[in-house]
Write an enzyme that holds these catalytic residues in place. Structure first.
Site, PDB file in Angstrom:
ATOM      1  N   HIS A  20       0.816  -1.143  -0.101  1.00  0.00           N
ATOM      2  CA  HIS A  20       0.081   0.130   0.039  1.00  0.00           C
ATOM      3  C   HIS A  20       0.830   1.350   0.003  1.00  0.00           C
ATOM      4  O   HIS A  20       0.483   2.249  -0.938  1.00  0.00           O
ATOM      5  CB  HIS A  20      -0.845  -0.129   1.431  1.00  0.00           C
ATOM      6  N   LYS A  44     -16.898  -8.196  10.768  1.00  0.00           N
ATOM      7  CA  LYS A  44     -16.491  -8.613  11.958  1.00  0.00           C
ATOM      8  C   LYS A  44     -15.198  -9.245  12.016  1.00  0.00           C
ATOM      9  O   LYS A  44     -14.554  -9.259  13.151  1.00  0.00           O
ATOM     10  CB  LYS A  44     -17.723  -9.946  12.264  1.00  0.00           C
ATOM     11  N   ARG A  93      -1.765  -6.653  -8.615  1.00  0.00           N
ATOM     12  CA  ARG A  93      -0.458  -7.453  -8.290  1.00  0.00           C
ATOM     13  C   ARG A  93      -0.312  -8.540  -9.388  1.00  0.00           C
ATOM     14  O   ARG A  93       0.887  -8.594  -9.662  1.00  0.00           O
ATOM     15  CB  ARG A  93      -0.677  -8.091  -7.066  1.00  0.00           C
ATOM     16  N   SER A 131      -3.207  -7.844   2.730  1.00  0.00           N
ATOM     17  CA  SER A 131      -3.535  -7.500   3.960  1.00  0.00           C
ATOM     18  C   SER A 131      -4.146  -8.889   4.668  1.00  0.00           C
ATOM     19  O   SER A 131      -3.676  -9.093   5.764  1.00  0.00           O
ATOM     20  CB  SER A 131      -4.642  -6.420   3.881  1.00  0.00           C
TER      21      SER A 131
END
Ligand code: PNS
Length: 166
Positions: A20, A44, A93, A131
């Site tokens: 990032h 969640k 990517r 991530s």
């Protein structure tokens, strides 16, 4: 190119990675103003609150005067219109990213043809980073130190003392 180009780099940034940061630095060179926009949703399985992500993003981009950190919810294109942005910036990517990104870019263009999506190829050294994987490494007590900026790692270690302590 318009005289004042405003781009939005949207994402979840849970957590912000070296990939990032690479895109933020390279994106900031291309436009007058770059808004890094964190999606506000009540996922969640989120590792970090959106506030924590914003603090991390602010710290790692503090040396870039034309970068702003913000939040958005609802449709990205509506947010882009509200922020008078011309461009959505996304990273690609590998070929596997292409399909989803193409779908999002075409849907966004259908809704708001005046907003252009621009893709930057991820730098080769970050092309494997996500991530989601970093999140998994951290929650399982692994060392994510080489995948995230130092400032992010420091904050992660405070929140997850087991991270990088092997
Ligand atoms: O970092 P991510 O999770 O890959 O980012 C995905 C993001 C936030 C760019 C995407 O989910 C998004 O734009 N969400 C906002 C809702 C929206 O506009 N959906 C329609 C896109 S086709």
């Amino acid at each position: 190119m318009p005289s004042s180009l405003v781009a939005i780099f949207p994402g979840s940034f849970d957590p912000p990675t070296n990939g990032h940061l690479d895109l933020i630095v390279r994106g900031a060179r291309l436009v007058n103003h770059l808004i890094v926009a964190i999606l506000q949703n009540t996922q969640k399985s989120a590792l970090l609150t959106t506030g924590e992500r914003a603090e991390m993003l602010k710290e790692i981009s503090a040396h870039l005067p034309n970068v702003e950190i913000d939040f958005f919810d609802g449709l990205l294109v509506d947010y882009a219109v509200r922020r008078h942005a011309d461009t959505i910036l996304r990273g690609i990517r590998a070929v596997s990213d292409y399909e989803t990104e193409l779908q999002m870019a075409l849907l966004n263009r259908r809704m708001r043809p005046e907003i252009e999506t621009v893709f930057l190829m991820a730098s080769a050294e970050y092309s494997f980073l996500s991530s989601r994987m970093v999140k998994e490494i951290i929650t399982l007590g692994g060392d994510a130190g080489s995948f995230v900026p130092e400032a992010v790692m420091r904050r992660l270690q405070t929140k997850f003392p087991a991270a990088n302590k092997r």
